[in-house]
Design a protein around this motif. Structure first.
Motif, PDB file in Angstrom:
ATOM      1  N   GLN A  74      36.071  30.866  42.438  1.00  0.00           N
ATOM      2  CA  GLN A  74      36.856  30.891  43.676  1.00  0.00           C
ATOM      3  C   GLN A  74      35.999  31.302  44.868  1.00  0.00           C
ATOM      4  N   SER A  77      32.578  28.287  46.274  1.00  0.00           N
ATOM      5  CA  SER A  77      33.354  27.050  46.277  1.00  0.00           C
ATOM      6  C   SER A  77      32.491  25.792  46.286  1.00  0.00           C
ATOM      7  N   LEU A 101      38.910  24.642  38.970  1.00  0.00           N
ATOM      8  CA  LEU A 101      38.290  25.193  40.173  1.00  0.00           C
ATOM      9  C   LEU A 101      37.008  24.463  40.589  1.00  0.00           C
TER      10      LEU A 101
END
Length: 652
Positions: A74, A77, A101
């Motif tokens: 997270q 990125s 993700l």
């Protein structure tokens, strides 16, 4: 002057200072020029903006603990390359997190020696990570055909490494062949379930393939015939493929025009007939490995001469008795690497012929060629001015004069191995003239003293690795000279140098780039000296203090505080107690490899608790008796995690 002073004051008084003038793009370019991981970590600690810039630039992550995977992805990125090989276990849930993700931006994924995931996890990767080009599942022993079926969704896959995955069969390889048409690199070493059908499917469908490793598989000439038709195949390794014979090489001769590197080491059924057929073809080989597979004859060497583009040849472990190795020098003028490690029959005449004929040699491995003398050294010094690597372990006829020739004639040497040779202080004085040296091995050199290391420290300031294992004349002054003269040293082996004391470790503490330190059986060392190392050598990854009888808990506690990145430590035969071992288990979160033999001050209950507390532990070595004394559920739990338990029966 007043105006200048006021200007300076304004620059430093402004909130954020002049650094705010620089855009994020400029700061990211600055960050790119910090290759060292700890330097980048220091950058992140400067301010929140620097931290943000680093997070937005990071494209590669090598994760050590799986529990923080979600938070890391997270935060970073832009990550495109993810290495999870240091995590003890990666579950299907972990891979689903990666898929969610990282998704389509992920380009490479490494899961080397990782356990815990199943085909379901890799199916999630296959569905979500459509841009994935490289997957490395080396030694994931549980991986089988169902796993490859999941990966077959990756239409853009270009590199697949599954060496050691023994449950993979032709069926699984068929899934990859049918879908991954862009495949360029495939490593199947030790995939014992692979036969011709799978390889033929790959050859029929993956026309872009340029690198293939089939070592230790059961493929035969049948599949090699089809591989020979691939237009782009450049690198082929067939080490220990005992079902392959000369017919396969004839197929390569008749079909392959792109082949540049061929490895048939340990192929029991490959003879000089096949090699000669290949040499007499239009194949433009650049590297050829024939190690441990056939006797070398003059007829074979004459054929190899015809490989005019050959840049590397390895004949390690072959019988060269009676052959004229100098024939190589007559034809292969562009040779850059030549290796005859552990060959019978190597003599000065043959090697000198190669050296004179191939003046562009960069790497020369003469390990255990015991008949070579200073004559060879003279030829090297006069002909191979650009030599980078010279390995001469156990070449005991080379004298001080030979080393002087090398020191004067080969100024560009970067790697030298004179382990178990008749090297003395004057010889090291000559070696020290090779100021570009980065790797130096002087183990078992009984005639060198502190004076030798003084010479090395004064001349070889770029040294990265030094091995003086069992060179018993080394003491504190020598170590001090190395520490002050070679500040970029990363690997240091002082094992069995029994004269060194804590004073040496105080010197070693100057080496802030040190990552690997071996101190086995340095019997005068104590925890005091180890504490000096722990306080300064923050990058330490591997440490061996086996049989350092005076090292105990205070030294280990210092390590747990000062060396948070330690992954491997050997504490066998030390005075460490329950307290020290528990500190290692609870505070060194990266620890993966422990050797804990004959630690008589540690209880069975502590062994059990500590091993379970090491969440990343992959290997541990213990006394056999503990197998009976330790609770069975502890052993089962460790094995289920994927930890390899080695039970040793060793004298105290």
């Amino acid at each position: 002057m007043m105006a200048v002073a006021e200007g300076k004051q304004q620059r430093f008084d402004d909130k954020g200072g002049k650094i705010d003038v620089l855009g994020d793009e400029i700061l990211s370019h600055v960050l790119e020029r910090l290759p060292d991981r700890l330097d980048r970590l220091s950058w992140c600690l400067v301010c929140k903006r620097f931290l943000s810039v680093e997070a937005s630039c990071r494209q590669y992550i090598h994760l050590l603990r799986s529990e923080i995977l979600s938070k890391v992805l997270q935060r970073y990125s832009q990550v495109k390359n993810l290495d999870l090989s240091s995590c003890m276990q990666i579950t299907d849930e972990s891979l689903e997190t990666v898929a969610r993700l990282a998704g389509t931006r992920l380009l490479s994924l490494k899961l080397i020696r990782v356990r815990g995931f199943t085909c379901a996890g890799l199916e999630a990767i296959g569905r979500a990570c459509s841009s994935l080009q490289e997957v490395d599942l080396t030694n994931c022993l549980h991986v089988g055909d169902a796993t490859l079926a999941g990966l077959a969704q990756l239409k853009n896959l270009q590199s697949l490494k599954i060496p050691g995955c023994r449950y993979v069969t032709d069926t699984g390889l068929g899934f990859i062949a049918a879908s991954c048409k862009q495949l360029k690199l495939l490593n199947l070493k030790w995939c014992l379930g692979i036969r011709d059908a799978g390889i033929m499917a790959i050859a029929s469908n993956c026309k872009q393939l340029h690198t293939l490793d089939l070592s230790y598989t059961e493929v035969t000439d049948k599949s090699l015939a089809l591989l020979a038709t691939l237009d782009h195949l450049q690198n082929l390794s067939l080490m220990a493929c005992n079902s392959v014979n000369d017919t396969a090489l004839v197929c390569l001769k008749n079909g392959s025009r792109s082949l540049q590197r061929l490895d048939v080491a340990k192929c029991a059924n490959v003879s000089s007939v096949g090699i000669m057929a290949l040499a007499n073809s239009s194949v433009q080989l650049q590297e050829l490995t024939l190690s441990y597979c056939l006797p070398i004859t003059d007829m074979l060497l004459e054929s190899i001469q015809q490989l005019k583009n050959l840049q590397g040849i390895k004949l390690d472990g072959c019988d060269i008795s009676g052959a004229h190795v100098n024939l190589i020098g007559r034809g292969c003028k562009d040779l850059k690497e030549f290796s005859v490690c552990k060959c019978n029959g190597v003599n000065d005449r043959g090697i000198i012929g190669v050296i004179i004929g191939c003046p562009g040699l960069l790497k020369l491995d003469l390990t255990c060629c015991r008949d070579l003398t200073d004559a060879t050294m003279g030829a090297i010094a006069s002909s191979c001015k650009g030599l980078r690597t010279l390995k001469m372990e156990a070449c005991n006829l080379v004298s001080e004069e030979g080393l002087e020739l090398i020191g004067n004639g080969c100024p560009n040497l970067e790697e030298l191995d004179f382990t178990d040779c008749r090297v003395n202080d004057n010889g090291c004085k000559s070696i020290a003239r090779c100021t570009a040296l980065r790797f130096l091995k002087l183990g078992f050199c009984m005639d060198i003293t502190n004076t030798a290391l003084v010479y090395i420290g004064a001349g070889c300031h770029n040294l990265r690795e030094l091995d003086v294992y069992r060179s018993v004349g080394i003491g504190d002054p020598g170590v001090a000279a190395i520490a002050s003269g070679c500040p970029r040293l990363r690997v240091l082996n002082l094992s069995y140098c029994e004269l060194i004391t804590d004073s040496s470790l105080m010197s070693v503490a100057q080496l802030q780039d040190l990552m690997q330190l071996e101190l086995r059986a340095c019997v005068l060392l104590t925890s005091v000296g180890l504490a000096y190392v722990a306080a300064s050598c923050k990058k330490m990854v591997e440490l061996d203090i086996k049989r350092c009888a005076f090292i105990s808990d205070p030294g280990i506690l210092a390590l747990t505080q000062g060396c948070p990145h330690l992954r491997q430590i050997n504490m066998s035969y030390t005075q460490v107690t329950n307290e020290g071992l528990m500190a290692v288990a609870k505070q060194l979160s990266c620890i993966q490899d422990l050797k804990l033999v004959h630690m008589k001050h540690v209880s069975v209950d502590c062994f059990a608790e500590a091993l379970l507390a090491c969440g990343c532990l992959k290997k541990v070595k213990l006394l056999t008796r503990l197998r009976m004394e330790m609770p069975s559920h502890v052993i089962t739990q460790l094995e289920n995690r994927g930890c390899r338990l080695r039970w040793m029966e060793k004298p105290a």
